[in-house]
Design an enzyme around this catalytic site. Structure first.
Site, short mmCIF file in Angstrom:
data_model
loop_
_atom_site.label_atom_id
_atom_site.label_comp_id
_atom_site.label_asym_id
_atom_site.label_seq_id
_atom_site.Cartn_x
_atom_site.Cartn_y
_atom_site.Cartn_z
N ARG B 217 0.62 -1.10 0.18
CA ARG B 217 -0.09 0.01 0.14
C ARG B 217 0.96 1.21 0.05
O ARG B 217 2.04 1.32 0.49
CB ARG B 217 -0.96 0.12 0.94
N ALA B 238 6.37 -2.02 -4.67
CA ALA B 238 6.55 -1.14 -3.33
C ALA B 238 5.57 -0.24 -3.21
O ALA B 238 4.67 0.23 -4.14
CB ALA B 238 8.05 -0.64 -3.39
N HIS B 239 5.75 0.53 -2.12
CA HIS B 239 4.58 1.57 -1.84
C HIS B 239 4.60 2.83 -2.82
O HIS B 239 5.70 3.25 -2.83
CB HIS B 239 4.65 1.92 -0.15
N GLY B 240 3.43 3.11 -3.17
CA GLY B 240 3.17 4.49 -3.90
C GLY B 240 3.75 4.36 -5.53
O GLY B 240 4.00 5.31 -5.96
N SER B 258 7.40 4.77 -4.89
CA SER B 258 7.19 5.79 -5.59
C SER B 258 7.56 5.96 -6.81
O SER B 258 7.22 6.95 -7.72
CB SER B 258 7.88 7.16 -4.70
#
Lengths: 347, 347, 347
Positions: B217, B238-240, B258
């Site tokens: 998330r 991974a996140h973002g 990201s």
């Protein structure tokens, strides 16, 4: 109950001999660091020789070439193999008691052999066949028409997609997924259309597969893991791959679709092979290697892309020499310029 | 029941034509190696052309440029796409019968669409919404407030953390975890303090995600997998991260936090991208690559760190030439020394 | 209920100060891109500075060195740490209500602390001990004799093999497998005999382990994850590895058997370390690195095989210079040939 073992008794069990007191008794096995006077320890990797001096071990298991003064030694032709045999003897692994948990869901059409053990919340679908003495861990899911051979153990939460076949005496660790769809799409006008994945996964006898590894089903035919092959954790075997007998695939290795791998092949950690390749028998693939072309029998390859291991080492050495080569080049340029200047002056 | 197919009928289904007997009947599809006289086989990869001579296949599916004497051919504009269409037609995938297993636990606040199928030991938490005809495999866990679109299939043991949204017609394979916490810590005086991970995962329509892959998330916002993107096994997002539509991420690839990836991007096996990067549209990342900086649209990159694919190949070729360059350097040194010695003698 | 926060209040909570209106109120935290006038946003990575101009954020959290005109700023000594603190304060994570699901199977010999929460279809075996306030997610499996410390949270479908010990305040994500067998075989005459894996896994306090990661048990001793270490998704920690306190292992990293890693070590994504190595304190291993030999304290290494990070960068630069070096070599050869020809002519 046997809780102490004569060195002489262990020696005869492993085809070795005692160098020292044959009546020395040991009660367990431990590393050089952790062993006490009642323990047998072992020196199977010369890297740990320095730990020997301070070890409190009562006796040491060694190979034939090793000499240690003032210690009772168990000398075995292959000490690591002897270690396996001694640990098996001292610590026979308990099997769970046979029985099907009332919390498991076994479809009416499933066929269970004698003395199977099935844990809670396991699901066995219709048409699945479980051989005698198989063990199915908690929460494992055995899809329709799957077959599992005798004495095979599935740890908790293993998933077998429908039609997966696992041989006898296999050990499949927690979280393994066998038979997921291969990664096959026909891309047309930028859109990826799934190619139906209709084949299956066949795991032959005496295979071990580590936690959370995945083996995908073939598109039409089989993905096959050969007899006696051992696979570590988080390994990916793609659709249509054939791995010959007695392979070793270390953690996080990956083999892409339709690649065929011979017998006795070792793939070290985090290495990968591209798809549609042929990798011969007794090949060794070093860690972090990318195999992008066929590999002949008995090769030892390394690098990205993989080349013969010696070529890879030579390239590394030459790259290390680059600063020196550059200096020599600069020196040559200066010397040559000096000659040219003088020649010009004398002209 | 249709268990034999006219070549002419299949040809018209895939927009192709028959070169040979249009009334030839086939009953299945198999590889060149495995096909029998009743089977259609296919030649979609020229690498397998040698297997053609000995194939017993009754007919062969080929592309427009392929000529094979003495065979009944189904000639399709895109034979791999045609293969997908023919397999779909011959082997329509059965959906499980609708129904909720009495052994599933559906929270009272969950909303189930029409004709959903939920397997034993699945858990659907409060506030979760399942679209019509969704399938939730055995042991899957659907967290609070998650949403799943129509016709999406979750294989056994998928986990959706709370608040995860999955679109329509997705296929999520066994062991996938969507919505786990991002790997974010503020390190202070050597201690890692967790940064709360409050965002979510959004999987758009028509996405497939392979076994045991994980998507974390976002810290605050979303991690998003674009429409029609296909992800293989053991992949980490991974996140973002934002992945555009129609991506292809092969096994064991990883994308760090990201990073934004455009549309129609292919990431080959075991490749990775660092965090906070922008990777353009239609980029291809070769296997085992490490992308450490932004990549413009339509690039094809390889290497550690990633560079243009041609640059990478040239570097490899030059490294291979290093032994030769070194020899030439040594020869120059000797020739120059000879000149210098003679000059000195003549001075 | 507090749903708006004064900047001054947040500033004092994080040991910072307000540069602008201390009475500005914010209701949430969002990225520069997503923030509205009621949100606090943050600039913790200079890469995102360009997004500042167009951000609609009501206030910005920044570090001491940052100047921004016309904005209300919350200036914190360590803004990323402050972000963690503010998010914790605004979004206290709810714990599930204590209680054992009637669908969980708790063996009679298991010991449960106060206020534990155990989800449906979880299995807790005999001899397992769960500390106060532990949370065991749906479908998790806690093997015999395992121990879990206070306030530790296991997400759904975690598997602890028998004898695994997990400390206090740990967070173990979905699909993690702790305590699987190490990958150890004694190969004799081409056959791999399993070496019994009799050790265990010990996870110390305050450790987080990401989704689908695996940690294998030691052959005889422990595999140990040190206090405060954070592990990302799909990471492999092999048998007998010791990881010191406060490590960071990013996604898809792997550590082979018996390697010892010091304190405060960072291993970036997709990197690996071979077995039986010693990696010192405060070492940083760059992404996609293969560590094949010991690494001293405070080193920063990169490459395959790993070397000092500067050496690796220099090698890359030199390889890039190879076309130029080759041109200079060729020029030298021509100039020297000219001199030799002239000398010959004048001889």
């Amino acid at each position: 109950m046997n809780d102490a073992w004569l060195l002489s008794e262990l020696a005869s069990a492993v085809g070795g001999r005692v160098d020292g007191d044959p009546d020395r008794r040991v009660r367990g096995v431990a590393t050089l660091e952790d062993a006490g006077p009642d323990d047998l320890s072992f020196l199977t990797n010369p890297r740990y020789r320095p730990a020997l001096a301070s070890s409190r071990a009562g006796a040491i298991l060694v190979g034939p070439a090793v000499r240690i003064e003032g210690r009772d030694l168990l000398v075995a032709p292959d000490p690591y193999l002897a270690l396996a045999e001694i640990l098996d003897r001292m610590h026979p692994q308990p099997r769970p008691a046979p029985g099907v948990s009332p919390d498991a869901r076994i479809a009416s059409g499933a066929m269970l052999g004698h003395d199977v053990a099935i844990g809670p919340f396991a699901v066995v679908a219709s048409g699945a066949r479980l051989g005698d003495r198989t063990v199915v861990g908690a929460g494992a899911v055995i899809g329709e028409g799957s077959a599992i051979g005798e004495d095979t153990v599935l740890r908790p939460r293993v998933v077998l997609y429908p039609g997966t076949r696992v041989g006898a005496r296999c050990l499949i660790h927690a979280g393994v997924v066998l038979g997921g769809d291969g990664f096959g799409y026909a891309t047309s006008a930028g859109t990826h259309r799934k190619v139906p994945q209709l084949g299956c996964v066949v795991v032959e006898d005496d295979v071990e597969i580590g936690a959370n590894s995945t083996v995908d089903r073939g598109t039409l035919g089989e993905t096959r893991i050969g007899h006696g092959t051992k696979i570590d954790n988080l390994v990916m075997v793609a659709h249509g791959v054939v791995i010959g007998p007695y392979g070793l695939l270390a953690a996080q290795a990956g083999v892409a679709g339709s690649t065929r791998i011979g017998s006795h092949v070792t793939i070290a950690g985090q290495s990968g092979a591209a798809g549609h390749l042929t990798i011969g028998d007794r090949v060794v693939i070093a860690a972090k290697t990318a195999v992008l072309s066929d590999v002949p029998d008995r090769s030892f390859v390394a690098g990205i892309p993989a080349v013969d291991h010696r070529t890879w080492k030579r390239s590394l050495a030459l790259v290390k020499m680059l600063p020196e080569l550059r200096s020599r080049l600069r020196a040559l340029e200066e010397r040559l310029a000096a000659i040219e200047a003088r020649d010009k002056g004398s002209a």
